[in-house]
Design an enzyme around this catalytic site. Structure first.
Site, PDB file in Angstrom:
ATOM      1  N   SER A 248       0.839  -1.204   0.000  1.00 28.78           N
ATOM      2  CA  SER A 248       0.000   0.000   0.000  1.00 28.78           C
ATOM      3  C   SER A 248       0.865   1.242   0.000  1.00 28.78           C
ATOM      4  CB  SER A 248      -0.900   0.019   1.229  1.00 28.78           C
ATOM      5  OG  SER A 248      -0.114   0.257   2.380  1.00 28.78           O
ATOM      6  N   LYS A 249       0.233   2.389   0.025  1.00 27.90           N
ATOM      7  CA  LYS A 249       1.001   3.645  -0.012  1.00 27.90           C
ATOM      8  C   LYS A 249       1.958   3.784   1.166  1.00 27.90           C
ATOM      9  CE  LYS A 249      -3.212   3.340  -0.672  1.00 27.90           C
ATOM     10  NZ  LYS A 249      -3.492   2.234  -1.349  1.00 27.90           N
ATOM     11  N   ARG A 250       1.652   3.087   2.228  1.00 27.23           N
ATOM     12  CA  ARG A 250       2.539   3.139   3.386  1.00 27.23           C
ATOM     13  C   ARG A 250       3.944   2.663   3.038  1.00 27.23           C
ATOM     14  NH1 ARG A 250      -0.426  -0.147   6.081  1.00 27.23           N
ATOM     15  NH2 ARG A 250       1.407  -1.302   6.714  1.00 27.23           N
ATOM     16  N   HIS A 251       4.052   1.853   2.039  1.00 24.35           N
ATOM     17  CA  HIS A 251       5.349   1.295   1.682  1.00 24.35           C
ATOM     18  C   HIS A 251       6.088   2.162   0.677  1.00 24.35           C
ATOM     19  CE1 HIS A 251       2.733  -2.057   2.937  1.00 24.35           C
ATOM     20  NE2 HIS A 251       3.781  -2.317   3.682  1.00 24.35           N
ATOM     21  N   GLY A 252       5.706   3.416   0.597  1.00 19.24           N
ATOM     22  CA  GLY A 252       6.373   4.315  -0.330  1.00 19.24           C
ATOM     23  C   GLY A 252       5.495   4.553  -1.529  1.00 19.24           C
TER      24      GLY A 252
END
Length: 471
Positions: A248-252
């Site tokens: 997800s966006k949390r991973h960059g």
RNA sequence: GCCCCCAUCGUCUAGCCCGGUCAGGACACCACCCUUUCAAGGUGGACACACGGGUUCGAAUCCCGUUGGGGGUACCA
């Protein structure tokens, strides 16, 4: 493209079939890539089909994202894009065909009833499957009662998926439902559309994410019900984020267009994604042509992978370094423009070279370039750097250096360095002693490309003004 | 809960199918070298066969189990 198709008579046909219910993320891109590479390698056909049968969740924006992403990566479809929403006539006809042949039947059970049954099973800790209540019925409780169509599956026996990556996967038919083919409003459902389309488009190899493995037995039954041969299946392992969870966006970043915005090169994405789940000996970096020549499902692994940004950075940096400086500048232009910086500045070609070996992304490259756009005769100093290096003695030294550099002609890095070296030798000083003070005077900070290279880019006037400005 | 899939360094992986290698490479990490800073580059280092049983002279490789992770279980795709 030198590799022959299987037998010439039946060319290989594959498809990438995303649903437009969100961004095109890296997992989807990799699925597309493997299909595309497989087609290219085998001299086959690559089809793009947008699965937008879920009217509630499908959006035009997502469709756009899919098309843009594919275009950016250079994965062009040989056929399509097709949209399932344009093909409802076909689904209607095929459904009628199945009903006529006894492969499908109407079911009047309401969703509410089914939910209740499901809950009841759950309470008894038993797994629920549709109880085939309507299998024998020919008419509903009332003439206008709503109904769905269900597939008539065998009650026992087993299905085996002969997966090209996973090997044989056997499923007991008792695990399967008489699943829904079309909704009450007549709109067909995923498992039905895929099969109808794959048959209609003469797809020979279904290469898709592992999340579809559980659907495969049902789909195989549909092929059987239609009396047509099954395609070959290959299920790819999934891709997770660094924490092992769903990407997800949390991973960059997750969406492919985000990577574009972050300054990654499409060729990096392709090479990197190809290597995530597939390998060819010890080779780490591949050109697209190589991939098209080498890709093989036999070399695909079975275990889920984690998307490692650090390694992506490394490879992108590697490619940036290997690029011709003009090409790099060209790629930087959109980013320069976005920042309102003049991408036609005359000194830019020289500056790009300096930034090239220090950037892992185009964004980093442009960030490195940014300071050169400041042609002012004074700079704002970084507090700490100034305190540490711009001591009174050092300021004087920097000014002296400026005087010694002033007459240098031409104003080029090697000549400047030569002059500075002579200047230092005269005084018995080392480059270490003037380097940082001069750098702070010129750039405002302690980190920059080589000093004399920077001087060259800024030119005589700016350089001298800044060096002399410290006293 | 039930069904299915997976399991080698922190990460991507080679090796597994056809048992015998110091278990190889790459990213990241650490150290050193190079060096006017930062990078880049060079050299070296630490780091893995999830666990338990079998089979075998010998198992990362074959079999079973356990554990862990993931997917599915919709009138989503």
């Amino acid at each position: 493209m030198t590799a022959p198709a299987s037998d010439g008579a039946s060319p290989i046909r594959v498809r990438f079939a995303p649903s437009p219910t969100g961004d095109l993320h890296v997992g989807g891109v990799r699925t597309a890539l493997y299909n595309w590479l497989f087609a290219r390698r085998q001299g086959g056909v690559f089809i793009l089909r947008v699965e937008d049968t879920d009217e509630a969740r499908s959006t035009e924006q997502s469709t756009r994202a899919i098309l843009d992403g594919m275009a950016w990566l250079g994965m062009h479809a040989d056929e399509g894009p097709f949209f399932q929403s344009d093909r409802t006539e076909l689904y209607r006809a095929k459904l009628a065909e199945l009903v006529a042949s006894g492969g499908a039947y109407r079911c009047w059970c309401s969703k509410e009833t089914l939910d209740e049954r499901r809950a009841a099973f759950e309470r008894e800790k038993k797994s629920f499957r549709y109880e085939r209540t309507c299998r024998g019925r020919t008419e509903g409780p009332s003439p206008d009662a709503p109904f769905v169509y269900r597939a008539k599956l065998p009650a026992d026996g087993e299905v085996v998926v002969d997966d090209l990556i996973l090997g044989e996967v056997v499923t007991d038919n008792r695990e399967l439902d008489d699943f829904v083919l079309a909704r009450g409003n007549g709109s067909p459902v995923y498992n039905f559309c895929v099969v109808v389309d794959d048959i209609d488009m003469r797809v020979t190899h279904v290469i898709r994410g592992g999340d579809h493995l559980a659907n495969t037995p049902k789909q195989i039954h549909l092929y059987d019900l239609f009396g047509v041969p099954r395609p070959k299946f290959a299920h790819l392992p999934m891709i997770h984020g660094m924490d092992g969870k769903k990407l997800s966006k949390r991973h960059g970043a997750a969406s492919i267009m985000q990577f574009k915005e972050l300054g990654y090169l499409p060729e990096t994405m392709l090479s990197f994604l190809a290597r995530l789940g597939w390998s060819h000996g010890d080779q780490e970096v591949f050109e697209v042509e190589e991939l098209q020549r080498l890709f093989d499902l036999k070399e695909c692994g079975k275990s889920a992978g984690i998307f490692d940004m650090k390694k992506l950075d490394w490879q992108n940096g590697l490619r940036i370094r290997q690029m011709a400086p003009v090409a790099l500048l060209d790629r930087c232009k959109p980013f320069l423009d976005a920042k309102g910086l003049d991408s036609s500045a005359a000194w830019l070609p020289r500056a790009v070279v300096l930034v090239q070996e220090r950037a892992r992304t185009l964004v980093e490259a442009v960030n490195g370039l940014t300071m050169f756009f400041d042609r002012g005769t004074t700079v704002k100093f970084d507090e700490k750097s100034a305190t540490k290096f711009l001591t009174p003695a050092n300021r004087a030294l920097v000014a002296e250096l400026a005087d010694c550099l002033a007459p240098v002609e031409p104003w080029l890095s090697p000549d400047l360095e030569r002059a500075a070296t002579a200047f230092l030798a005269e005084r018995g000083l080392d480059m270490k002693q003037v380097g940082q003070p001069a750098r702070v005077a010129l750039t405002g900070g302690t980190v920059s490309p080589p000093l004399f290279d920077c001087m060259e880019v800024w030119g005589r006037d700016v350089t001298l003004a800044r060096l002399r400005g410290v006293v």
